[in-house]
Design a protein around this motif. Structure first.
Motif: not given
Length: 552
Positions: A291-293, A295, A313, A335, A339, A349-350, A356
Motif C-alpha cells: 500500500r502506497v499512501e 507519496l 495512493t 514512483l 517503492i 508511506r510505502v 512502512d
C-alpha cells in the motif's frame, strides 16, 4: 548488400510512388535500417552494394560523392530513430535547421532564419521563436523528433525515409508525429518509406507494406490485403503475436502466439496452451501486499523544486497485476523507484505486508529488499558487462545470504531453466546474448531471490513483436509458478490491457483514474484517459483512395 562476409540485404526489390506511404516491416536485424542507409549512401566503406537504386531515373549507386551530396537531404531525406544522437548537442536547434536550409540553397541569413521559424511552426514545435536558441537536451523526445522532421523536409524532398521515427515516443506524441508526416506527405506530394516493427502504425498509416526477414522480402502488397490475407507464415505470425492489430486478449484466458524460425523460409506459429490463471483470493481482514499512501517526490531544479509525484495512493493485492500507464515525465519511473528506495521520497508511506519501508535504515531494509525486486527497461545497461551470468545471479544471492554454495548453485540452475535459458548461459557475458535473452537474464536476477512483488519498468518496450510475446508469456507463467504480484509500468496501452488486472492512469504526478482493466477501456471517465485510448495505433485503417484529397 554485404558487410565483409555477412549478407545484410538479399535481392530486395521495392517501388514507391509519389504521395505514397510504403511501410517496411520486420524485426531487429532483418535489414530495414540497412536498406534506409543504402538509399542515401550512408553505409560504411566496408559495405559492398550491388543492384540499383533508381530515383527519378538516376541510379544513386553510380553517382559520385559530390553528386549524391546534392541529393542527400535535398531531394531524398531521412528521419532517424533517435533524434538525441542525430542532432548536434553543441548547436542550437535553430542553427541546425538553418544549416539544413542553406546547405542546398542560396538564402541570406535573415531569410534562412525566417524559413527555419516557419518550418518549426509547421511541425508544431511549441513557441518556435522562444525555442529557436535552445539546445537538443532542453527539448523533450517528441520535440526533438519534430526538429528532425523540420530539418528533413527543409528542402521539400520528394522521398522521405522515416526510420522507426516514433519508437521511443509516448502514444499521444507518436500519433502527432505520424499525423504530421502524413500531412507533409499530402502537402508536398512526397513519397514516404516508413520503417517500423509496429504493426498498429502500419495498419493506420501505410498504403502498402513489405515484410522482411533475414535480409529478404517475404511478401508485399496493399496494407489491407496483407493484413487480411497474409501469404507468408512469418507475416501471419507477426500479426497474431502483435497486440496492436485488433482485439487485445487478456493473460488470464489467453497466451500469446510465438514465432519459431525453423530455417530458410520455414516458420512455425506456436500457440502455448490456454489456461485460466486465477487471482489469489483475499482473506477477510487481510491487508494488501503493498500500500502506497500519499507519496510525494520532488527534485531540486534551479533553486526551487519540481514535484514529480503528487500525493499518490494505491494498493496491490496478493497475486494481482497492477498496470501503471502514462506519458514520459508523468512520474511513473519516480514512483516505481521510490517503492524500492532507489529514489528518496519527500513524504508519504510505502507499506509492504504491514511495515512502512521508508523510515527503515539500510541495514533494516535489506531483508525487505529481497521481497521486492525490479525488472528494468534496458537489461544491457542494468547488467554488469564484466560479469558472467553465473556471477550476476550469484552476487544477488550472496548479498542477501540466500543459502550455502550448493543451494545457490541449485537456485541459479533452476531459475535459468524457468526463464528458458540453457545451462551454458551461466558462462557467458551480457553482450553475447540477444535483447530478448538479456531481458530473460534480468528477469532471472529479479526472481532468483524469490520475491513476492516485482516491479516491471517498461520490460518489453524495446523488444520486437515476437520477442515481446515470448517475454509476456514468460512473465505470466512465472507469476503463476512463483505466486508473484506485479506492478507493471508501461506507456504501451495494448500491453497493459493484456497483462494487468487493475490499471492506474498517471498524469502530471497524479493518479487521475483507477479501476479494473476492462472498465478503464470500455468506460474511461477522465479526459486524459480518453485521450490516451484515442491515440492507440491500429484502431482504424483509412485506405489511400478514401483519404482527403491532396492540398497545396
Amino acid at each position: 548488400m554485404r558487410f565483409a562476409d555477412h549478407t545484410a540485404v538479399r535481392s530486395l526489390d521495392l517501388q514507391i510512388d509519389p504521395g505514397e506511404i510504403l511501410a517496411l516491416v520486420g524485426e531487429s536485424g532483418c535489414g530495414k535500417s540497412t536498406t534506409a542507409l543504402a538509399i542515401l549512401r550512408l553505409l560504411s566503406a566496408r559495405a559492398r552494394l550491388s543492384g540499383s537504386i533508381a530515383f527519378e531515373g538516376r541510379d544513386l549507386l553510380t553517382l559520385k560523392e559530390r553528386e549524391i551530396s546534392r541529393i542527400r537531404g535535398n531531394a531524398v531525406s531521412i528521419i532517424f530513430q533517435e533524434p538525441m544522437t542525430s542532432l548536434n548537442p553543441v548547436l542550437s536547434i535553430g542553427r541546425q535547421v538553418v544549416e539544413a536550409i542553406t546547405l542546398h540553397g542560396r538564402r541570406s541569413r535573415r531569410q534562412a532564419r525566417e524559413e527555419a521559424l516557419e518550418l518549426l511552426d509547421r511541425v508544431r514545435l511549441p513557441d518556435p521563436v522562444q525555442r529557436f536558441g535552445d539546445y537538443p537536451h532542453q527539448l523533450s523526445g517528441g520535440q526533438r523528433q519534430r526538429v528532425m522532421i523540420a530539418m528533413a523536409v527543409a528542402c521539400r524532398p520528394r522521398l522521405l525515409v522515416a526510420d522507426e521515427p516514433t519508437t521511443a515516443l509516448d502514444v499521444t506524441v507518436q500519433a502527432q508525429i505520424l499525423q504530421l508526416i502524413d500531412d507533409l506527405r499530402r502537402d508536398l506530394n512526397m513519397a514516404v518509406l516508413l520503417i517500423t516493427h509496429d504493426l498498429g502504425l502500419v495498419a493506420q498509416w501505410a498504403d502498402r507494406v513489405a515484410v522482411m526477414h533475414g535480409g529478404r522480402k517475404l511478401e508485399e502488397g496493399s496494407t489491407r490485403e496483407v493484413f487480411a490475407r497474409p501469404r507468408s507464415p512469418y507475416t501471419r505470425g507477426l500479426l497474431e503475436a502483435s497486440l496492436h492489430g485488433g482485439k487485445v486478449p487478456h493473460y488470464r484466458t489467453t497466451r500469446l502466439p510465438e514465432i519459431r524460425h525453423r530455417g530458410g523460409d520455414a516458420f512455425e506459429l506456436v500457440r502455448p496452451p490456454a489456461r485460466v490463471a486465477r487471482l489469489t483470493s483475499r482473506h477477510p481482514g487481510q491487508p494488501p501486499l503493498l500500500r502506497v499512501e500519499d507519496l510525494r517526490i520532488a527534485y531540486p531544479s534551479g533553486g526551487t523544486s519540481v514535484q514529480a509525484v503528487r500525493g499518490v495512493t494505491f494498493a496491490i493485492e496478493r497475486g494481482e497485476t497492477v498496470g501503471l500507464v502514462g506519458e514520459s515525465g508523468c512520474g511513473k519511473s519516480s514512483l516505481s523507484r521510490a517503492i524500492v528506495r532507489l529514489t528518496p521520497p519527500e513524504s508519504g508511506r510505502v507499506v509492504l505486508d504491514g511495515v512502512d519501508l521508508l523510515p527503515l535504515s539500510r541495514r533494516a531494509l535489506l531483508p525487505w529488499r529481497r521481497r521486492v525486486q525490479m525488472i528494468f527497461q534496458d537489461p544491457y545497461s542494468s547488467l554488469n558487462p564484466r560479469q558472467r551470468v553465473d556471477d550476476i545471479l550469484g552476487h544477488a544471492l550472496t548479498l542477501h545470504g540466500a543459502g550455502d554454495g550448493v543451494e545457490r548453485e541449485r537456485r541459479i540452475g533452476a531459475i535459468l531453466d524457468d526463464v528458458g535459458l540453457p545451462a551454458t548461459a551461466r558462462r557467458r557475458y551480457p553482450h553475447e546474448f540477444s535483447g530478448g535473452e538479456r531481458q530473460r537474464i534480468g528477469i532471472a536476477r529479479a526472481l532468483v531471490l524469490r520475491p513476492e512483488l516485482v516491479i516491471c519498468d517498461e520490460p518489453v518496450s524495446a523488444l520486437d513483436v515476437s520477442v515481446q510475446a515470448q517475454i509476456l508469456n514468460l512473465l505470466v507463467d512465472l507469476k503463476d509458478a512463483y505466486a508473484l504480484s506485479y506492478l507493471f509500468v508501461s506507456h504501451d496501452l495494448a500491453v497493459i490491457r493484456y497483462i494487468a488486472d487493475h490499471v492506474l492512469v498517471m498524469n502530471a504526478g497524479r493518479i487521475v483514474e483507477a479501476g479494473p482493466v476492462e472498465g478503464i477501456w470500455q468506460s474511461p471517465r477522465d479526459p486524459y484517459t480518453r485521450t490516451l485510448l484515442g491515440a492507440v495505433p491500429g484502431r482504424r485503417r483509412i485506405p489511400r483512395e478514401e483519404r482527403q484529397p491532396d492540398h497545396a
